[in-house]
Motif scaffolding. Structure first.
Motif, PDB file in Angstrom:
ATOM      1  N   GLU A 135       0.831  -1.201   0.000  1.00 54.50           N
ATOM      2  CA  GLU A 135       0.000   0.000   0.000  1.00 54.50           C
ATOM      3  C   GLU A 135       0.870   1.257   0.000  1.00 54.50           C
ATOM      4  OE1 GLU A 135      -3.539   2.007   2.781  1.00 54.50           O
ATOM      5  OE2 GLU A 135      -2.750   0.000   3.238  1.00 54.50           O
ATOM      6  N   GLY A 136       0.589   2.178  -0.935  1.00 50.53           N
ATOM      7  CA  GLY A 136       1.342   3.420  -1.032  1.00 50.53           C
ATOM      8  C   GLY A 136       2.454   3.398  -2.049  1.00 50.53           C
ATOM      9  N   ASN A 137       2.820   2.203  -2.546  1.00 52.18           N
ATOM     10  CA  ASN A 137       3.862   2.104  -3.572  1.00 52.18           C
ATOM     11  C   ASN A 137       3.308   2.473  -4.943  1.00 52.18           C
ATOM     12  OD1 ASN A 137       5.738   1.316  -1.708  1.00 52.18           O
ATOM     13  ND2 ASN A 137       5.989  -0.771  -2.479  1.00 52.18           N
ATOM     14  N   PRO A 138       4.178   2.942  -5.855  1.00 55.64           N
ATOM     15  CA  PRO A 138       3.729   3.282  -7.206  1.00 55.64           C
ATOM     16  C   PRO A 138       3.123   2.072  -7.914  1.00 55.64           C
ATOM     17  CG  PRO A 138       5.905   4.178  -6.787  1.00 55.64           C
ATOM     18  CD  PRO A 138       5.596   3.262  -5.641  1.00 55.64           C
ATOM     19  N   VAL A 139       2.071   2.307  -8.696  1.00 52.38           N
ATOM     20  CA  VAL A 139       1.414   1.236  -9.441  1.00 52.38           C
ATOM     21  C   VAL A 139       2.266   0.899 -10.668  1.00 52.38           C
ATOM     22  CG1 VAL A 139      -0.623   0.577 -10.756  1.00 52.38           C
ATOM     23  CG2 VAL A 139      -0.867   1.967  -8.694  1.00 52.38           C
ATOM     24  N   ASP A 140       2.717  -0.345 -10.726  1.00 49.52           N
ATOM     25  CA  ASP A 140       3.522  -0.771 -11.868  1.00 49.52           C
ATOM     26  C   ASP A 140       2.779  -1.748 -12.770  1.00 49.52           C
ATOM     27  OD1 ASP A 140       3.444  -2.721  -9.966  1.00 49.52           O
ATOM     28  OD2 ASP A 140       5.588  -3.173  -9.983  1.00 49.52           O
ATOM     29  N   GLY A 141       1.666  -2.310 -12.281  1.00 47.13           N
ATOM     30  CA  GLY A 141       0.910  -3.256 -13.099  1.00 47.13           C
ATOM     31  C   GLY A 141      -0.150  -3.951 -12.264  1.00 47.13           C
ATOM     32  N   ILE A 142      -0.717  -5.009 -12.819  1.00 45.02           N
ATOM     33  CA  ILE A 142      -1.727  -5.793 -12.104  1.00 45.02           C
ATOM     34  C   ILE A 142      -1.320  -7.261 -12.125  1.00 45.02           C
ATOM     35  CG2 ILE A 142      -3.560  -4.161 -12.690  1.00 45.02           C
ATOM     36  CD1 ILE A 142      -4.535  -6.217 -14.720  1.00 45.02           C
ATOM     37  N   TYR A 143      -1.977  -8.037 -11.289  1.00 47.69           N
ATOM     38  CA  TYR A 143      -1.633  -9.445 -11.117  1.00 47.69           C
ATOM     39  C   TYR A 143      -2.866 -10.324 -11.299  1.00 47.69           C
ATOM     40  CZ  TYR A 143       2.530  -7.478  -8.859  1.00 47.69           C
ATOM     41  OH  TYR A 143       3.675  -6.769  -8.573  1.00 47.69           O
ATOM     42  N   PHE A 144      -2.638 -11.505 -11.856  1.00 48.97           N
ATOM     43  CA  PHE A 144      -3.675 -12.524 -11.958  1.00 48.97           C
ATOM     44  C   PHE A 144      -3.200 -13.745 -11.179  1.00 48.97           C
ATOM     45  CE2 PHE A 144      -4.080  -9.858 -15.662  1.00 48.97           C
ATOM     46  CZ  PHE A 144      -5.440  -9.658 -15.788  1.00 48.97           C
ATOM     47  N   VAL A 145      -4.091 -14.341 -10.404  1.00 51.96           N
ATOM     48  CA  VAL A 145      -3.728 -15.494  -9.574  1.00 51.96           C
ATOM     49  C   VAL A 145      -3.947 -16.773 -10.369  1.00 51.96           C
ATOM     50  CG1 VAL A 145      -4.128 -16.704  -7.410  1.00 51.96           C
ATOM     51  CG2 VAL A 145      -4.438 -14.217  -7.515  1.00 51.96           C
ATOM     52  N   TYR A 146      -2.867 -17.459 -10.702  1.00 51.03           N
ATOM     53  CA  TYR A 146      -2.970 -18.756 -11.381  1.00 51.03           C
ATOM     54  C   TYR A 146      -3.375 -19.844 -10.399  1.00 51.03           C
ATOM     55  CZ  TYR A 146      -0.899 -17.407 -15.892  1.00 51.03           C
ATOM     56  OH  TYR A 146      -0.661 -16.862 -17.135  1.00 51.03           O
ATOM     57  N   SER A 147      -2.700 -19.868  -9.258  1.00 52.53           N
ATOM     58  CA  SER A 147      -3.003 -20.854  -8.216  1.00 52.53           C
ATOM     59  C   SER A 147      -2.581 -20.283  -6.879  1.00 52.53           C
ATOM     60  CB  SER A 147      -2.267 -22.179  -8.482  1.00 52.53           C
ATOM     61  OG  SER A 147      -0.858 -21.996  -8.419  1.00 52.53           O
ATOM     62  N   GLY A 148      -3.222 -20.773  -5.815  1.00 49.93           N
ATOM     63  CA  GLY A 148      -2.919 -20.272  -4.490  1.00 49.93           C
ATOM     64  C   GLY A 148      -3.979 -19.289  -4.006  1.00 49.93           C
ATOM     65  N   THR A 149      -3.732 -18.719  -2.823  1.00 46.72           N
ATOM     66  CA  THR A 149      -4.683 -17.796  -2.211  1.00 46.72           C
ATOM     67  C   THR A 149      -3.958 -16.556  -1.716  1.00 46.72           C
ATOM     68  OG1 THR A 149      -6.001 -19.692  -1.460  1.00 46.72           O
ATOM     69  CG2 THR A 149      -6.490 -17.564  -0.466  1.00 46.72           C
ATOM     70  N   VAL A 150      -4.594 -15.419  -1.910  1.00 39.19           N
ATOM     71  CA  VAL A 150      -4.005 -14.122  -1.578  1.00 39.19           C
ATOM     72  C   VAL A 150      -4.989 -13.333  -0.725  1.00 39.19           C
ATOM     73  CG1 VAL A 150      -3.339 -11.883  -2.568  1.00 39.19           C
ATOM     74  CG2 VAL A 150      -2.594 -14.012  -3.669  1.00 39.19           C
ATOM     75  N   LYS A 151      -4.493 -12.613   0.256  1.00 36.26           N
ATOM     76  CA  LYS A 151      -5.346 -11.675   0.984  1.00 36.26           C
ATOM     77  C   LYS A 151      -5.032 -10.258   0.511  1.00 36.26           C
ATOM     78  CE  LYS A 151      -2.488 -10.961   5.155  1.00 36.26           C
ATOM     79  NZ  LYS A 151      -2.469 -10.955   6.646  1.00 36.26           N
ATOM     80  N   VAL A 152      -6.090  -9.499   0.247  1.00 37.04           N
ATOM     81  CA  VAL A 152      -5.968  -8.102  -0.144  1.00 37.04           C
ATOM     82  C   VAL A 152      -6.350  -7.282   1.083  1.00 37.04           C
ATOM     83  CG1 VAL A 152      -6.786  -6.298  -1.710  1.00 37.04           C
ATOM     84  CG2 VAL A 152      -6.557  -8.669  -2.529  1.00 37.04           C
ATOM     85  N   HIS A 153      -5.440  -6.447   1.563  1.00 38.21           N
ATOM     86  CA  HIS A 153      -5.661  -5.775   2.840  1.00 38.21           C
ATOM     87  C   HIS A 153      -5.156  -4.343   2.814  1.00 38.21           C
ATOM     88  CE1 HIS A 153      -1.325  -6.675   3.910  1.00 38.21           C
ATOM     89  NE2 HIS A 153      -1.545  -7.627   3.014  1.00 38.21           N
ATOM     90  N   LYS A 154      -5.603  -3.550   3.790  1.00 38.64           N
ATOM     91  CA  LYS A 154      -5.152  -2.169   3.911  1.00 38.64           C
ATOM     92  C   LYS A 154      -5.143  -1.760   5.374  1.00 38.64           C
ATOM     93  CE  LYS A 154      -7.884   1.273   2.708  1.00 38.64           C
ATOM     94  NZ  LYS A 154      -6.879   1.736   1.818  1.00 38.64           N
ATOM     95  N   GLN A 155      -4.405  -0.709   5.660  1.00 40.67           N
ATOM     96  CA  GLN A 155      -4.351  -0.194   7.028  1.00 40.67           C
ATOM     97  C   GLN A 155      -5.607   0.592   7.339  1.00 40.67           C
ATOM     98  OE1 GLN A 155      -1.713  -2.261   8.313  1.00 40.67           O
ATOM     99  NE2 GLN A 155      -1.992  -0.533   9.717  1.00 40.67           N
ATOM    100  N   TRP A 156      -6.154   0.352   8.509  1.00 43.47           N
ATOM    101  CA  TRP A 156      -7.347   1.041   8.984  1.00 43.47           C
ATOM    102  C   TRP A 156      -7.000   1.583  10.360  1.00 43.47           C
ATOM    103  CZ3 TRP A 156     -12.604  -1.467  10.629  1.00 43.47           C
ATOM    104  CH2 TRP A 156     -13.598  -0.477  10.648  1.00 43.47           C
TER     105      TRP A 156
END
Length: 212
Positions: A26-47
């Motif tokens: 979070e806060g880093n420059p956007v360089d691209g996007i990702y697609f999940v082939y396999s596995g599990t990812v959590k998308v999170h942010k500071q609150w």
């Protein structure tokens, strides 16, 4: 488009990551996007001083699209693997150029954004109007719908108590109490990090109490 698939092969980058790898900060420059082939990812942010898990992504899901905006060029979220994961990375400029010529992809992405916006609005509504117990019931149903169940009937994702608490927007202590309550009511069964829904109608009744 078929011709785009072959072109993508020359532009994409596949990544194999271990459990616990943070590939978006979070806060880093956007360089691209990702697609999940396999596995599990959590998308999170500071609150504030806590972590809030926005969603979970697995096979076929897109991650990092929230950074594709006209204002600003930093990621509004972080993303971390929950298990060994294979990702496909596509650079931002190439992906945006593709959207201009691949109308079907653009259409599907628009529908995806609409669905995600609806889910985000419901989640924020739940945080304001639902008790922890109601949010937990709703989250368990959502997770079972998203990940399915094992042969033993357990929800097919193993989450730490901290991650589950961050997903429903509560503390570890509150989550622990509500899990015990649902267990004593025979609505769920716990086996370490495994959770099995035993009484779906009861959980659904809790989840639908304050539905938008």
């Amino acid at each position: 488009m078929p011709e785009w698939v072959s072109f993508l092969d020359t532009k994409k980058k596949n990544m194999r990551l271990k459990k616990g790898a943070r590939f978006i900060q979070e806060g880093n420059p956007v360089d691209g996007i990702y697609f999940v082939y396999s596995g599990t990812v959590k998308v999170h942010k500071q609150w504030g001083d806590k972590e809030l898990i926005v969603r979970f992504a697995h096979n076929g899901a897109i991650v990092g699209h929230r950074g594709l905006t006209t204002k600003g060029s930093v990621f509004p979220i972080s993303a971390t693997t929950l298990e060994p994961t294979v990702l496909c990375f596509v650079e931002r400029d190439f992906f945006l150029s593709t959207l201009k010529v691949n109308t079907e992809l653009t259409h599907q992405l628009m529908l995806f954004y609409a669905d995600e916006l609806k889910e985000s609005e419901q989640k924020m509504y739940n945080l304001v109007h639902m008790t922890v117990k109601h949010r937990l019931a709703s989250a368990l149903i959502q997770l079972q719908c998203q990940f399915g169940t094992t042969t033993s009937g357990f929800i097919n994702i193993q989450l730490s108590r901290q991650d589950l608490a961050a997903y429903i927007g509560t503390t570890y202590e509150s989550l622990f109490r509500m899990l015990n309550d649902l267990t004593s009511e025979k609505a769920i069964t716990l086996d370490g990090r495994h959770i099995r829904i035993e009484n779906l109608p009861a959980l659904s009744a809790l989840a639908d109490t304050h539905r938008m």
